[in-house]
Design an enzyme around this catalytic site. Structure first.
Site, short mmCIF file in Angstrom:
data_model
loop_
_atom_site.label_atom_id
_atom_site.label_comp_id
_atom_site.label_asym_id
_atom_site.label_seq_id
_atom_site.Cartn_x
_atom_site.Cartn_y
_atom_site.Cartn_z
N SER A 1 -6.74 67.36 11.20
CA SER A 1 -7.44 66.74 10.07
C SER A 1 -8.33 67.76 9.37
O SER A 1 -8.44 67.78 8.15
CB SER A 1 -8.27 65.55 10.56
N ARG B 1 -7.37 68.53 5.56
CA ARG B 1 -8.33 68.07 4.55
C ARG B 1 -8.60 69.17 3.53
O ARG B 1 -8.52 68.97 2.33
CB ARG B 1 -9.64 67.64 5.21
N ASN C 1 -7.17 69.12 -0.43
CA ASN C 1 -8.08 69.19 -1.58
C ASN C 1 -7.79 70.39 -2.46
O ASN C 1 -7.73 70.30 -3.68
CB ASN C 1 -9.52 69.23 -1.10
#
Lengths: 156, 275
Positions: free
Chosen positions: B211, B215, B219
C-alpha cells in the site's frame, strides 16, 4: 509497468542513501542544532542571572547609600554637639580664668594697700617721733629750730 | 485524419510512459529496449536506466546539499542554506518524536532521507513533460521518463526497503521467537487459531509495503498522465490547464512525500512495540 530489477536497484539505492544519511549527514547538523539550543538556553540563563545580580547590586547600593547618609548625619550631629560643647567649655574656662585674674589682681591690690598702709604707718610713727623731736629741739634752740624745719622740708 | 490523430495521441502517451529499459532480450541479447513490447519481453532481468539514474541523481543531490550544510554548520547565526536545512531537520525531528514511540536514533535520519529524496523525485514532475524526452531523443535515447516515482518499481523498491527494516526491527526488538509469537497468537490468543492468525497477520504485514508503494506510485502516475494529456491539447489551451495543475501538484508532491515518510515511521514504530 513491468516489475523488474529496478525494484532491487531502488532498494539498494535506498539502503545506501539511508546509511549515508545516518552516518554523515544527520549527526553534524543535529549536533549543531542541539548545541545552539543549549547555547541559547545558557544565554537566557546568564541573562536572567545577570538581571538578578543587577537587582541585588542596586539593592546593595541603595543600602550602602542609606547607611552612609545615616552615618554622615550621625557624624554631623556629633560634630555639632562637640562644637557646642567646646564653645561651652571655652566659655567656662574663660570665665574661670577671668575670675581667677580678677581675684589675683584684687589680692595683689590688697597686698599693695596693706604694704602701703604698713609703710605709711611706719613712716607716720617715725614722722611723729621725728616731729616731736624737732618741736622739742626748736623750743630750745632757734637756730636748731631753723635747721630742723629745713630738714623736715627736705625729708617730705 | 481523426484516426491518425488518435493513433499519434496514443503513441505519444505510450511513448511518454515507457521507461528506458536495459536488459536481456531473447532475440537481441543485452540491449536497450526499442519498444514497449521488447521491454515486456525482457522480463524481470531488466533495469530502468532512467528511473535509476534520476533517482540516484536526486538522492546524491540531497546528500550533497545536506552534507554541505552539515560541514558548514555553526552554532552561531546560521546562513541561508543551513537555515533551510535546519528547518527541515527540525520538522523531521518533531514528526519522529510525535509518531515514533520507541528509542532509535536511526529513525529520524531515515525519515529525513525518505522525505527529501521522494520530495526531490516528485518535484521532477513540475518540469514540462516534453523537455527531457526531446533532449534525450536528440542524444539517441528512445525513451526517457524522468520522474522515478511514476515507476512502480521505484516506489515498491523503497517500500520494500521499509518492509525489510520492519522485519529487521521486529526481530531485533522482540526476538525472532517474539515476532513469530506475535504473528501467530494475535489477534486470537488460542493454539487452535494459529493458522488463522498467521494468515491474517502475514497479509497485514505484506499489505503495508504494497500500500505504501502503490499509494505514491498511483498518485504520481495519475498526475503524470494528466500532464501528458494536457500536453496533447492545442497550443493555446496548454498553459491554461497546465499551470493550475502544476500548482496543485506542488501540494500533491509534498503531501505524498510526507505521507510516505509518516507511514514508514508509523510502521517502524509498530515494529518496535510489544503487543
Amino acid at each position: 509497468m513491468n516489475i523488474n530489477m529496478t525494484l532491487i536497484g531502488q532498494t539498494i539505492a535506498f539502503a545506501i542513501f539511508v546509511w549515508f544519511c545516518i552516518k554523515y549527514v544527520w549527526p553534524p547538523i543535529s549536533a549543531a542544532l542541539h548545541e545552539r539550543q543549549k547555547k541559547i538556553a545558557d544565554g537566557l540563563d546568564a541573562a536572567s542571572r545577570a538581571s538578578r545580580d543587577l537587582e541585588l547590586a542596586q539593592e546593595q547600593a541603595a543600602q550602602t547609600l542609606r547607611e552612609t547618609k545615616e552615618q554622615a548625619s550621625q557624624i554631623l550631629e556629633q560634630a555639632n554637639k562637640r562644637s557646642s560643647q567646646m564653645v561651652e567649655e571655652a566659655r567656662d574656662q574663660a570665665r574661670a580664668e577671668g575670675e581667677r585674674l580678677v581675684a589675683s589682681a584684687r589680692a595683689e591690690i590688697q597686698q599693695e594697700i596693706n604694704r602701703a598702709k604698713e609703710e605709711l604707718r611706719a613712716q607716720v610713727s617715725t614722722l611723729a617721733v621725728t616731729g616731736a623731736e624737732r618741736v622739742l629741739e626748736a623750743s630750745i634752740d632757734e637756730k636748731a629750730h631753723r635747721k630742723l624745719l629745713d630738714k623736715l622740708a627736705a625729708e617730705l | 485524419m481523426a484516426a491518425d490523430n488518435e493513433i499519434s495521441a496514443i503513441y505519444y502517451i505510450q511513448h511518454h510512459l515507457q521507461n528506458l529499459t536495459f536488459g536481456y532480450h531473447p532475440q537481441n541479447g543485452w540491449s536497450l529496449a526499442s519498444s514497449s513490447t521488447e521491454a515486456v519481453e525482457m522480463g524481470f532481468w531488466a533495469i530502468h536506466l532512467d528511473t535509476m539514474g534520476w533517482s540516484i541523481a536526486m538522492g546524491v543531490l540531497f546528500l550533497w546539499l545536506f552534507r554541505k550544510a552539515g560541514k558548514m554548520a555553526t552554532t552561531g547565526v546560521p546562513g541561508g542554506l543551513q537555515n533551510g536545512v535546519e528547518m527541515v531537520i527540525e520538522f523531521i525531528e518533531n514528526l519522529t518524536r510525535s509518531t515514533f514511540h520507541g528509542k532509535n536514533p536511526h529513525i529520524a535520519p531515515l525519515a529525513l532521507t525518505l522525505f527529501i529524496w521522494i520530495l526531490l523525485m516528485n518535484t521532477l514532475k513540475i518540469i514540462p513533460v516534453d523537455y527531457f524526452p526531446e533532449l534525450f531523443g536528440k542524444l539517441g535515447f528512445e525513451y526517457m521518463k524522468i520522474v522515478p516515482t511514476t515507476d512502480v518499481n521505484a516506489t515498491l523498491g523503497m517500500a520494500f526497503g521499509v518492509f525489510l527494516l520492519i522485519i529487521y526491527y521486529s526481530c531485533k526488538v522482540k526476538g525472532v521467537g517474539g515476532f513469530a509469537k506475535e504473528l501467530s497468537l494475535t489477534p486470537f490468543n488460542h493454539w487452535s487459531l494459529i493458522p488463522f492468525n498467521l494468515i491474517l497477520e502475514i497479509v497485514g504485514l505484506i499489505v503495508k509495503p504494497i500500500s505504501l508503494g502503490l499509494r505514491l506510485f498511483g498518485n504520481m502516475f495519475a498526475g503524470e498522465v494528466i500532464f501528458i494529456l494536457i500536453a496533447l491539447l492545442p497550443f493555446w489551451a496548454i498553459w491554461l490547464l497546465d499551470v493550475p495543475w502544476a500548482i496543485f501538484h506542488i501540494l500533491v508532491v509534498t503531501l505524498q512525500a510526507f505521507i510516505f515518510t509518516t507511514l514508514s515511521i508509523v510502521y517502524l514504530s509498530a515494529a518496535h512495540e510489544h503487543h
